[in-house]
Design an enzyme around this catalytic site. Structure first.
Site, PDB file in Angstrom:
ATOM      1  N   LYS A 107     -26.091 -15.801   3.589  1.00 23.48           N
ATOM      2  CA  LYS A 107     -26.719 -15.157   2.425  1.00 23.48           C
ATOM      3  C   LYS A 107     -26.482 -16.074   1.233  1.00 23.48           C
ATOM      4  CE  LYS A 107     -28.885 -11.716   0.472  1.00 23.48           C
ATOM      5  NZ  LYS A 107     -30.329 -11.471   0.717  1.00 23.48           N
ATOM      6  N   ASP A 128     -25.434  -6.260  17.135  1.00 28.43           N
ATOM      7  CA  ASP A 128     -25.864  -4.936  17.605  1.00 28.43           C
ATOM      8  C   ASP A 128     -27.388  -4.895  17.714  1.00 28.43           C
ATOM      9  OD1 ASP A 128     -23.253  -3.934  17.655  1.00 28.43           O
ATOM     10  OD2 ASP A 128     -23.866  -1.995  16.816  1.00 28.43           O
ATOM     11  N   ASP A 184     -30.944 -11.239   5.922  1.00 30.16           N
ATOM     12  CA  ASP A 184     -31.968 -10.184   5.923  1.00 30.16           C
ATOM     13  C   ASP A 184     -33.213 -10.640   6.692  1.00 30.16           C
ATOM     14  OD1 ASP A 184     -32.326 -12.057   3.894  1.00 30.16           O
ATOM     15  OD2 ASP A 184     -33.056 -10.616   2.407  1.00 30.16           O
ATOM     16  N   TYR A 233     -13.668  -9.232   6.848  1.00 24.47           N
ATOM     17  CA  TYR A 233     -12.808  -8.381   7.679  1.00 24.47           C
ATOM     18  C   TYR A 233     -11.336  -8.568   7.354  1.00 24.47           C
ATOM     19  CZ  TYR A 233     -16.201  -6.516  11.059  1.00 24.47           C
ATOM     20  OH  TYR A 233     -17.212  -5.834  11.671  1.00 24.47           O
TER      21      TYR A 233
END
Ligand code: IPM
Ligand code: MN
Length: 361
Positions: A191, A251, A223, A141
């Site tokens: 990851k 989310d 994932d 970000y």
């Protein structure tokens, strides 16, 4: 106690849900004999309209002066084609960084009354109670270089995922501290099979874990985490992850619990000398321009954010519990907005705020 709070309603339904959160805050303050000093400020699209930028200097000044900030949501469709630098969202990223709120806490809890609203089968969702700890001040970000350059076939874009050791260490510590007061399990999500940033992340998390032998630690690739959230959400207690992965999995977590309109969040930074955390409190949902102005938005995430504020920034556990208890009472009563699929006529946003106030005992 004197509660000195900055309110930033922002855009879209942010305005409507914040009004109900403030109503509940005023009610609780009166009931428990606290003095409330509310200041309102501009952030996001409305700030662009009124001042030319999404994060005005005046808002930065107010946020630095107050004890805690309550935020609605930012984002307006009219800015959809504009560069990230000039968008309403930039205001949110700006205030998170300016306040130094590096830990975004997003609790996901299956309320009994909402079990049928979950997209998962009841037996999978029952008993789910986790908290997602998302790093909020760094990662892709904020990393540089970033930008779009060149033209035609030479047009290219770059973003940078960056984490320093201290940034990883402090968020890992926050996760382990929280786990100590819960079921004592931390799941690190990264990851590291592909990204060097994740390899450093995992290494530092493992080192920090050494200071918390009473807390169990496991690791999931992001994932796989997305899949486990659906397959076996009860396995999670505290999830710690970076800014981008945390945005995505929270989310997913939100909708598991019934509706994204239910999920509150606390973004906390360093402790003040008083022992309180610097904090920014906001619902996880966005500005939802498609339903703005209709009084249909669910204010419970915003109201839950007030509870989080009272607990984390002011240490007012009893007041916070009064609000979360009232939210549960309202859920059980069925006086809820359309997103929660009530049996009769759905309640409006102000009706839900009113019902929460009435349920506070
Ligand atoms: C969130 C939001 C923000 C984010 C956007 C609005 C910038 O999606 O708080 O999760 O990505 O952090
Ligand atoms: Mn998000």
């Amino acid at each position: 106690m004197q509660l000195n709070i900055l309110v930033l309603p922002g855009d879209g339904i942010g305005v409507e849900v914040t009004a109900e959160a403030v109503r509940v805050l005023q009610h609780v303050a009166a009931k428990f004999n606290h003095t409330l000093k509310l200041t309102e400020g501009l952030l996001g699209g409305i700030a662009i309209h009124k001042t030319g930028g999404p994060f005005p200097a005046e808002t930065a000044r107010l946020a630095a002066e107050t004890d805690a900030t309550l935020l609605g949501a930012v984002g307006l469709p009219e800015f959809d084609d504009i560069a990230p630098e000039k968008r309403p969202e930039k205001g949110l990223l700006g205030i998170r960084k300016a306040l130094g709120v590096y830990a975004n806490l997003r609790p996901v809890k299956a309320y009994t009354a909402l079990i049928d609203s979950s997209p998962l089968k009841n037996d999978r969702i029952e008993g789910v109670d986790m908290i997602i700890v998302r790093e909020l001040n760094s990662g892709i970000y904020y990393g540089t270089p970033r930008g779009i350059s060149g033209e035609g076939d030479a047009e290219q874009a770059v973003n940078t995922m960056y984490y320093s050791r201290p940034e990883i260490e402090r968020i890992a510590r926050m996760a382990f501290e929280l786990a100590r007061n819960r079921r004592k399990k931390v799941t690190n999500v990264d990851k590291s099979n592909v990204l060097e940033v994740s390899q450093l992340w995992r290494k530092v998390v493992l080192e920090v874990a050494g200071d918390y032998p009473d807390v169990e630690l496991d690791h999931l690739l992001v994932d796989n985490c997305a899949m486990q959230l659906i397959l076996n959400p009860r396995r999670f207690d505290v999830v710690v992850t970076g800014n981008l992965f945390g945005d995505i999995v929270s989310d997913e977590g939100a909708v598991l619990a019934g509706s994204i309109g239910m999920l509150a969040s606390a973004s906390v930074g360093p402790k003040r000398p008083s022992g309180a955390y610097v904090g920014l409190y906001e619902p996880v949902h966005g500005s939802a321009p498609d339903i703005a102005g209709q009084a249909t938005a669910n204010p419970l995430a915003a109201i839950g954010s007030v509870a989080a504020m009272l607990e984390y920034s002011f240490g007012l556990k009893q007041e916070a519990a009064a609000i979360t208890g009232a939210i549960e009472t309202v859920l059980n009563s069925g006086r809820v907005t359309a997103d929660l699929g009530p049996e009769g006529e759905p309640a409006t946003t102000p009706q839900v705020g009113q019902a929460v106030c009435e349920a506070i005992t």
